[in-house]
Design a protein around this motif. Structure first.
Motif, PDB file in Angstrom:
ATOM      1  N   SER A   1      60.615  12.970  78.863  1.00 21.97           N
ATOM      2  CA  SER A   1      60.362  12.701  77.464  1.00 21.97           C
ATOM      3  C   SER A   1      61.791  12.922  76.599  1.00 21.97           C
ATOM      4  O   SER A   1      62.161  14.415  77.005  1.00 21.97           O
ATOM      5  N   GLY A   2      62.228  12.066  76.064  1.00 29.97           N
ATOM      6  CA  GLY A   2      63.745  12.491  75.165  1.00 29.97           C
ATOM      7  C   GLY A   2      64.622  12.244  75.870  1.00 29.97           C
ATOM      8  O   GLY A   2      65.722  12.361  75.555  1.00 29.97           O
TER       9      GLY A   2
ATOM     10  N   SER B   1      63.772   5.004  76.125  1.00 36.10           N
ATOM     11  CA  SER B   1      63.512   3.757  75.129  1.00 36.10           C
ATOM     12  C   SER B   1      65.150   3.352  74.784  1.00 36.10           C
ATOM     13  O   SER B   1      65.085   2.035  74.447  1.00 36.10           O
TER      14      SER B   1
ATOM     15  N   ASP C   1      55.228   4.433  75.324  1.00 38.69           N
ATOM     16  CA  ASP C   1      54.647   5.016  74.170  1.00 38.69           C
ATOM     17  C   ASP C   1      54.093   3.621  73.428  1.00 38.69           C
ATOM     18  O   ASP C   1      53.092   3.748  73.128  1.00 38.69           O
TER      19      ASP C   1
ATOM     20  N   ARG D   1      47.603   9.267  83.998  1.00 37.42           N
ATOM     21  CA  ARG D   1      49.163   8.901  84.253  1.00 37.42           C
ATOM     22  C   ARG D   1      49.217   7.982  85.331  1.00 37.42           C
ATOM     23  O   ARG D   1      50.015   6.786  85.011  1.00 37.42           O
TER      24      ARG D   1
ATOM     25  N   ILE E   1      57.689   7.580  81.544  1.00 41.33           N
ATOM     26  CA  ILE E   1      58.114   8.874  82.156  1.00 41.33           C
ATOM     27  C   ILE E   1      57.711   8.667  83.752  1.00 41.33           C
ATOM     28  O   ILE E   1      58.871   9.135  84.389  1.00 41.33           O
TER      29      ILE E   1
ATOM     30  N   CYS F   1      66.982  17.391  76.427  1.00 40.78           N
ATOM     31  CA  CYS F   1      65.664  16.623  76.035  1.00 40.78           C
ATOM     32  C   CYS F   1      64.876  17.509  74.921  1.00 40.78           C
ATOM     33  O   CYS F   1      64.671  17.288  73.821  1.00 40.78           O
TER      34      CYS F   1
ATOM     35  N   ASP G   1      64.581  16.554  71.056  1.00 38.68           N
ATOM     36  CA  ASP G   1      63.017  16.695  70.715  1.00 38.68           C
ATOM     37  C   ASP G   1      62.693  15.825  69.398  1.00 38.68           C
ATOM     38  O   ASP G   1      62.245  16.429  68.303  1.00 38.68           O
TER      39      ASP G   1
ATOM     40  N   LYS H   1      60.475  13.930  68.473  1.00 42.08           N
ATOM     41  CA  LYS H   1      59.023  13.783  67.957  1.00 42.08           C
ATOM     42  C   LYS H   1      58.338  15.295  67.779  1.00 42.08           C
ATOM     43  O   LYS H   1      57.247  15.360  67.539  1.00 42.08           O
TER      44      LYS H   1
ATOM     45  N   TYR I   1      58.321  18.806  72.379  1.00 46.88           N
ATOM     46  CA  TYR I   1      58.357  19.922  72.961  1.00 46.88           C
ATOM     47  C   TYR I   1      58.146  21.258  72.323  1.00 46.88           C
ATOM     48  O   TYR I   1      57.787  22.250  72.931  1.00 46.88           O
TER      49      TYR I   1
ATOM     50  N   THR J   1      54.916  16.959  80.177  1.00 46.65           N
ATOM     51  CA  THR J   1      56.072  16.892  81.378  1.00 46.65           C
ATOM     52  C   THR J   1      57.174  17.711  80.928  1.00 46.65           C
ATOM     53  O   THR J   1      57.762  17.802  80.127  1.00 46.65           O
TER      54      THR J   1
ATOM     55  N   TYR K   1      57.649  17.100  86.803  1.00 46.40           N
ATOM     56  CA  TYR K   1      58.345  15.568  86.828  1.00 46.40           C
ATOM     57  C   TYR K   1      58.937  15.695  88.208  1.00 46.40           C
ATOM     58  O   TYR K   1      59.707  16.730  88.507  1.00 46.40           O
TER      59      TYR K   1
END
Ligand SMILES: Nc1ncnc2c1ncn2[C@@H]1O[C@H](COP(=O)(O)OS(=O)(=O)O)[C@@H](OP(=O)(O)O)[C@H]1O
Ligand SMILES: Nc1ncnc2c1ncn2[C@@H]1O[C@H](COP(=O)(O)OP(=O)(O)O)[C@@H](O)[C@H]1O
Length: 307
Positions: A136-137, A141, A164, A181, A210, A241, A245, A247, A250, A262, A268
């Motif tokens: 994530s991060g 995207s 997402d 997942r 992810i 990441c 952060d 959003k 983390y 994750t 991961y």
């Protein structure tokens, strides 16, 4: 009702053989029919190569393995039809050609005369799945958008499936437990549920999830024809990441307010057999455009922009 009055489906098991398709053998598995739509006398019913697990042609004594069915025209053939009237024969044939896949009983695959090759010719590209994986991060995207913009500007048709975003609809019933997942990935990639359909439509399908588990990613890979699954690993250190952060997740995870995050308290699994690794170090990360260019170069070098 006489057989000749029955509506003729698109093609395939119950359809009339399209002249063009017949000429190039594409519908070699379809039922050969005389012009009036019945089954030609003496012609053996041959099932088209198609993904199904077991054909319930018990009378014909055949079962059909999914993989075998995909690679060659298996022949769960009907009993000889000589001497039977249309009205007797068609219901029998129809019954023989249904199958059971998972919990779906009595279903039948319908082929259409326009296939993936035709679509690819039209689009001047090869359908494929670009599978972006990373923490994530890590920029999944961002890369997906940059890549789709770049390809679009070059005249290529793409579609982005973002983890997402999918969790806003198709996958909103799934949590972040390992099994959910896995289900998330399965719906997008495994059994071709979504990504494979897009690739089959001739599109360059870009997924950004992810997808932390190797087994889930390789299950998706196995589903797609050779080399049309392109795994892109965004190798971005956790500290980068976490520093980004965007959003605030983390922070919440570190504070124990999100469980099973994750990279923090959930694994991961780093890819070991991916096609492309995009490397990012602390203080030294390629721009989104240059990451996208790396993927475009791969697609170009591997013939995805030819039909
Ligand atoms: N527990 C936990 N772990 C990881 N990520 C979490 C979690 N909870 C919520 N989120 C948010 O969900 C986005 C990841 O969804 P994915 O569908 O890509 O995840 S997965 O492939 O099923 O692992 C992820 O988005 P990205 O940051 O874009 O990766 C997060 O915003
Ligand atoms: N190549 C890059 N260089 C610098 N920052 C980036 C880069 N790619 C993404 N970012 C930033 O990192 C953050 C996370 O990106 P995002 O694409 O949302 O990641 P993911 O989808 O993997 O969670 C965003 O704030 C984004 O602007």
């Amino acid at each position: 009702m006489l057989a000749r009055d029955l509506p003729i489906p698109c093609s395939g098991a119950g359809g009339r053989r399209a002249p063009a398709a017949a000429a190039d053998g594409r519908l070699a598995g379809g039922v050969l029919r005389p012009p009036w739509g019945g089954v030609a006398a003496g012609v053996r019913l041959v099932a088209a190569a198609r993904p199904m697990s077991v054909v319930t042609a018990a009378a014909a004594g055949s079962s059909w393995d999914r993989k075998a069915g995909r690679s060659e025209a298996a022949v769960p053939a009907a009993a000889p039809v000589d001497g039977k009237d249309d009205d007797d024969v068609l219901p029998v044939l129809n019954k023989l050609m249904t199958s059971t896949v998972g919990k779906s009983t009595n279903i039948r695959w319908h082929d259409c005369p326009v296939n993936q090759l035709d679509r690819q010719k039209l689009l001047n590209q090869k359908g494929c799945v670009v599978w972006i994986t990373g923490l994530s991060g890590s920029g999944k995207s961002t890369l997906a958008c940059a890549l789709s913009r770049e390809l679009h500007s070059r005249g290529h048709l793409t579609y982005v499936l973002d983890g997402d975003n999918l969790r806003h609809g198709l996958n909103k019933d799934l949590s972040f437990k390992a099994e959910d997942r896995a289900e998330n990935i399965r719906r997008v990639g495994l059994f071709g549920e979504v990504a494979k359909l897009f690739a089959d439509a001739g599109l360059i399908c870009i997924t950004s999830l992810i997808s932390p588990y190797k087994s889930d990613r390789s299950a998706c890979r196995k589903l797609l024809p050779n080399s049309s699954f392109i795994e892109v690993f965004l190798n971005v250190p956790l500290e980068v990441c976490e520093e980004r952060d965007p959003k605030g997740l983390y922070k919440l995870a570190r504070a124990g307010k999100i469980k099973g995050f994750t990279g923090i308290d959930d694994p991961y699994e780093t890819p070991s057999d991916c096609e492309i690794v995009i490397q990012c170090k602390v203080g030294d990360c390629p721009s989104p455009k240059s990451m996208a260019d790396q993927v475009v170069s791969y697609l170009e070098a591997n013939g995805f922009f030819q039909n």
